[in-house]
Design an enzyme around this catalytic site. Structure first.
Site, mmCIF file in Angstrom:
data_model
loop_
_atom_site.group_PDB
_atom_site.id
_atom_site.type_symbol
_atom_site.label_atom_id
_atom_site.label_comp_id
_atom_site.label_asym_id
_atom_site.label_seq_id
_atom_site.Cartn_x
_atom_site.Cartn_y
_atom_site.Cartn_z
ATOM 1 N N SER A 1 3.841 -2.127 10.315
ATOM 2 C CA SER A 1 5.295 -2.222 10.524
ATOM 3 C C SER A 1 5.879 -3.570 10.111
ATOM 4 C CB SER A 1 5.648 -1.893 11.982
ATOM 5 O OG SER A 1 5.306 -0.545 12.275
ATOM 6 N N GLU B 1 -5.003 -4.687 10.796
ATOM 7 C CA GLU B 1 -3.968 -3.677 10.988
ATOM 8 C C GLU B 1 -4.217 -2.939 12.305
ATOM 9 O OE1 GLU B 1 -2.004 -2.532 7.023
ATOM 10 O OE2 GLU B 1 -3.672 -1.178 7.308
ATOM 11 N N GLU C 1 -6.483 4.856 8.017
ATOM 12 C CA GLU C 1 -6.248 6.269 7.683
ATOM 13 C C GLU C 1 -7.483 6.888 7.046
ATOM 14 O OE1 GLU C 1 -2.581 5.492 5.617
ATOM 15 O OE2 GLU C 1 -1.659 5.013 7.557
ATOM 16 N N GLY D 1 3.066 -1.022 4.246
ATOM 17 C CA GLY D 1 3.112 0.398 3.916
ATOM 18 C C GLY D 1 4.533 0.825 3.590
ATOM 19 N N GLY D 2 5.206 1.388 4.571
ATOM 20 C CA GLY D 2 6.543 1.970 4.367
ATOM 21 C C GLY D 2 7.514 1.071 3.624
ATOM 22 N N HIS E 1 -9.274 1.342 5.186
ATOM 23 C CA HIS E 1 -7.980 1.513 5.861
ATOM 24 C C HIS E 1 -8.161 2.484 7.033
ATOM 25 C CE1 HIS E 1 -3.839 2.616 6.649
ATOM 26 N NE2 HIS E 1 -3.506 1.502 6.033
ATOM 27 N N ASN F 1 0.872 -1.176 0.000
ATOM 28 C CA ASN F 1 0.000 0.000 0.000
ATOM 29 C C ASN F 1 0.904 1.219 0.000
ATOM 30 O OD1 ASN F 1 -1.782 2.050 0.491
ATOM 31 N ND2 ASN F 1 -2.373 1.369 2.552
ATOM 32 N N TRP F 2 1.019 1.842 -1.170
ATOM 33 C CA TRP F 2 1.962 2.959 -1.299
ATOM 34 C C TRP F 2 1.436 4.224 -0.627
ATOM 35 C CZ3 TRP F 2 3.718 2.684 -7.186
ATOM 36 C CH2 TRP F 2 4.348 1.443 -7.408
ATOM 37 N N LYS F 3 0.168 4.221 -0.262
ATOM 38 C CA LYS F 3 -0.467 5.406 0.359
ATOM 39 C C LYS F 3 -0.248 6.619 -0.553
ATOM 40 C CE LYS F 3 -0.035 3.173 4.797
ATOM 41 N NZ LYS F 3 0.142 3.267 6.235
ATOM 42 N N GLY G 1 3.125 2.303 10.802
ATOM 43 C CA GLY G 1 4.143 3.332 10.643
ATOM 44 C C GLY G 1 4.911 3.661 11.910
HETATM 45 P P1 13P Z 1 3.395 0.413 7.626
HETATM 46 O O1 13P Z 1 3.869 -0.868 6.980
HETATM 47 O O2 13P Z 1 4.131 1.626 7.136
HETATM 48 O O3 13P Z 1 3.341 0.302 9.111
HETATM 49 O O4 13P Z 1 1.892 0.631 7.128
HETATM 50 C C1 13P Z 1 0.987 -0.405 7.253
HETATM 51 C C2 13P Z 1 -0.243 -0.050 6.529
HETATM 52 O O5 13P Z 1 -0.995 0.827 6.937
HETATM 53 C C3 13P Z 1 -0.523 -0.758 5.267
HETATM 54 O O6 13P Z 1 -1.816 -0.519 4.829
#
Ligand code: 13P
Length: 250
Positions: free
Chosen positions: A212, A168, A100, A233-234, A98, A11-13, A174
Site C-alpha cells: 500500500s 512486504e 502471492e 503494486g497498485g 512474492h 510490480n504490475w502483477k 492491496g
Molecule cells: P500494493 O502496492 O498494491 O499494496 O502491492 C504491494 C505489492 O505486493 C508489491 O509487490
C-alpha cells in the site's frame, strides 16, 4: 551507513499485459525523462510484455524485471519462464518469493531460494520478498517469521550487488493499510541485522518496503532508517502515481 541508491520498483502483477503495458512504460519513461529522478526506477511487467517494455525503456536509466522465474535454465516445464529468458528479454531484475506466489503456488522458502539462485545464475538481481501474515503479526511472531524467511530464502553467493530484500507485510498488500512508522523501522532494522552472514555486504544491501505504498505516504515511509526503496503494486499501474512515488523518493 553508506548512502544506498533508492530503488522504486513497480510490480504490475497480472495487469497491463498488452498495449496498455506498453503505454504505461512509455508514460513512465516520458515522466522520468522530464524530471530525472535521483532514485532508480524498475518496472516488472507480466512476462508476455517484458521484452516489449524493455525495448521501450532501452537506453534509459529505467530497469526492467520479471515477477517470477523457474529454478531451472530450460527444459520440459510447460508455462514456466527461466531466469535466462527474462535476461534475454532485457530484464536485469527478478522478483522471487512474492507472498502471492508463496500463497497461490505454495512456494516454500526452499523454492524461493532456488529461484533466487537461478536469478543470480542468469546475471539478474533477485528481489527476495518476505513478510508476515496478519495472524503472525497478531501473535507477535513478525520478527521470528522474518528471521525464518531470511534464513531459508537467501541463497549462498548473495551479495549487495545481486540481491535486494523486499519487506512486504502480507496484510498491507492491496489493502490500503500500512504498518506504523515504528513497526516499519523495527522490521527493517531486524532484517538488516539478520541478513548479516547471509548476504555479502549487508550494510550495502537495499531493503525495500512494500504494501500500500502511494504517492501520499511514500515520503514518510522512505525516510525510515533502513528503508532503501519501495516495491509498489497498485500505485505502479498509473504513471502519475508511480512517478509521484519516485518524486517523493527524491
Ligand atoms: P500494493 O502496492 O498494491 O499494496 O502491492 C504491494 C505489492 O505486493 C508489491 O509487490
Amino acid at each position: 551507513m553508506a548512502e544506498l541508491k533508492t530503488l522504486i520498483a513497480g510490480n504490475w502483477k497480472m495487469n497491463a499485459g498488452g498495449a496498455d503495458g506498453i503505454a504505461l512504460a512509455k508514460a513512465v519513461l516520458s515522466g522520468a525523462t522530464k524530471e530525472s529522478f535521483s532514485c532508480e526506477l524498475l518496472l516488472c511487467p507480466p512476462a508476455v510484455v517484458l521484452a516489449a517494455v524493455s525495448h521501450v525503456v532501452d537506453g534509459s536509466p529505467i530497469a526492467t524485471g520479471g515477477q517470477d522465474c523457474h529454478a531451472k535454465a530450460k527444459g520440459a516445464h510447460t508455462g514456466d519462464v527461466a531466469a535466462e529468458m527474462l535476461a534475454a528479454a532485457g530484464a536485469t531484475y527478478v522478483i522471487v518469493g512474492h507472498s502471492e506466489r508463496r500463497t497461490d503456488h505454495k512456494e516454500t522458502d526452499a523454492i524461493v531460494r532456488a529461484k533466487a539462485e537461478a536469478g543470480h545464475r542468469a546475471g539478474l538481481v533477485a528481489v527476495i520478498c518476505i513478510g508476515e501474515t496478519e495472524a503472525e503479526r497478531d501473535a507477535g511472531e513478525t520478527l521470528a517469521v522474518l528471521t525464518r524467511q531470511i534464513a531459508g530464502s537467501i541463497p549462498a553467493g548473495a551479495s549487495a550487488a545481486n540481491t535486494v530484500i523486499a519487506y512486504e507485510p502480507v496484510w498491507a498488500i492491496g489493502t490500503g493499510r500500512t504498518p506504523t512508522i515504528a513497526e516499519v523501522a523495527e522490521a527493517h532494522a531486524h532484517i538488516r541485522r539478520e541478513i548479516g552472514g547471509k548476504v555479502a555486504e549487508p550494510a550495502l544491501t537495499r531493503i525495500l518496503y512494500g504494501g500500500s505504498v502511494k504517492a501520499d505516504n511514500a515520503a514518510e515511509l522512505l525516510k525510515v532508517a533502513n528503508v532503501n526503496g519501495a516495491l509498489v503494486g497498485g500505485a505502479s499501474l498509473e504513471a502519475a502515481s508511480f512517478l509521484g512515488i519516485a518524486r517523493a523518493a527524491g
